[in-house]
Design an enzyme around this catalytic site. Structure first.
Site, PDB file in Angstrom:
ATOM      1  CB  ALA A   4      51.199 -34.124   9.311  1.00  0.00           C
ATOM      2  CG  ASP A  15      56.619 -19.281   1.262  1.00  0.00           C
ATOM      3  OD1 ASP A  15      57.467 -18.925   2.307  1.00  0.00           O
ATOM      4  OD2 ASP A  15      56.835 -19.627   0.188  1.00  0.00           O
ATOM      5  CG  HIS A  71      55.993 -31.700  11.592  1.00  0.00           C
ATOM      6  ND1 HIS A  71      56.194 -30.944  12.536  1.00  0.00           N
ATOM      7  CD2 HIS A  71      54.998 -32.417  12.108  1.00  0.00           C
ATOM      8  CE1 HIS A  71      55.367 -31.288  13.534  1.00  0.00           C
ATOM      9  NE2 HIS A  71      54.517 -32.002  13.169  1.00  0.00           N
ATOM     10  CG  ASN A  91      47.203 -28.025  15.695  1.00  0.00           C
ATOM     11  OD1 ASN A  91      48.033 -28.533  14.860  1.00  0.00           O
ATOM     12  ND2 ASN A  91      46.547 -28.855  16.584  1.00  0.00           N
ATOM     13  NE  ARG A 101      54.434 -37.179  15.468  1.00  0.00           N
ATOM     14  CZ  ARG A 101      53.325 -37.403  14.470  1.00  0.00           C
ATOM     15  NH1 ARG A 101      52.734 -36.620  13.968  1.00  0.00           N
ATOM     16  NH2 ARG A 101      53.100 -38.622  14.266  1.00  0.00           N
TER      17      ARG A 101
HETATM   18  C1  DQA Z   1      49.479 -32.032  16.067  1.00  0.00           C
HETATM   19  C2  DQA Z   1      50.897 -32.585  16.167  1.00  0.00           C
HETATM   20  C3  DQA Z   1      51.503 -32.917  14.700  1.00  0.00           C
HETATM   21  O1  DQA Z   1      52.856 -33.583  14.760  1.00  0.00           O
HETATM   22  C4  DQA Z   1      50.470 -34.120  14.139  1.00  0.00           C
HETATM   23  O2  DQA Z   1      50.712 -34.278  12.750  1.00  0.00           O
HETATM   24  C5  DQA Z   1      49.043 -33.693  14.240  1.00  0.00           C
HETATM   25  C6  DQA Z   1      48.511 -32.700  15.475  1.00  0.00           C
HETATM   26  C7  DQA Z   1      49.190 -31.783  17.445  1.00  0.00           C
HETATM   27  O3  DQA Z   1      48.236 -30.858  17.594  1.00  0.00           O
HETATM   28  O4  DQA Z   1      49.707 -31.994  18.396  1.00  0.00           O
HETATM   29  O5  DQA Z   1      48.050 -33.812  13.477  1.00  0.00           O
HETATM   30  O6  DQA Z   1      49.823 -30.752  15.420  1.00  0.00           O
END
Ligand code: DQA
Length: 151
Positions: free
Chosen positions: A78, A88, A81, A75, A112
């Protein structure tokens, strides 16, 4: 041999529980770690957990998985994006990888929607909260079974 999965959480995920609970829920990062460890035990997988707010540290963690881990769950927060460098890194180590997002990116701001890391991930789950990590572990386990006939 028990398979080893690196679970990487990116920027601001250490703020879970405090951060926008209406979007991310009330589970703290420490609780999320416990949830992931329990899900891994259920699936008979070993997990290593890593969280950082720094893009370079996330890249180092991905590179460090080479030759040591059997799969990656990411995960990227941000950086999802924005970061071609994370993509890479994932492509460099070429391990089976799964992308997790707690929130449903399709139902949020347009910025997002794009995910660079997704191109290196065979599985992507969003909007399922912590459960997404369990689903990603199960998908990785199935991948490893498919690749080797058994694990
Ligand atoms: C996130 C979604 C992202 O857009 C956001 O910047 C996060 C958390 C999520 O787990 O929903 O930090 O990755």
């Amino acid at each position: 041999m028990v398979k080893r999965i690196l679970v990487i959480n990116g920027p601001n995920l250490n703020m879970l529980g405090i951060r926008e609970p209406e979007i991310y829920g009330r589970m703290t990062y420490a609780e999320l770690e416990r949830f992931i460890r329990a899900a891994a035990r259920e699936a008979n997988l070993e997990v290593e957990l890593f969280q950082s707010n720094h893009e370079g540290a996330l890249i180092d963690a991905i590179q460090g998985a080479h030759g040591r881990m059997d799969g990656i769950i990411i995960n990227a927060g941000a950086y999802t994006h924005t970061s071609i460098a994370l993509l890479d890194a994932l492509q460099s180590v070429a391990l089976p990888a799964a992308e997790v997002h707690l929130s449903n990116l399709e139902a949020r701001e347009d910025f997002r929607r794009p995910s660079y890391v997704r191109a290196a991930c065979g599985y992507s789950v969003m909007g399922r909260g912590a459960e997404g990590y369990r689903l990603a572990l199960q998908w990785l386990k199935q991948q490893l079974i498919n690749n080797e006939g058994k694990i």
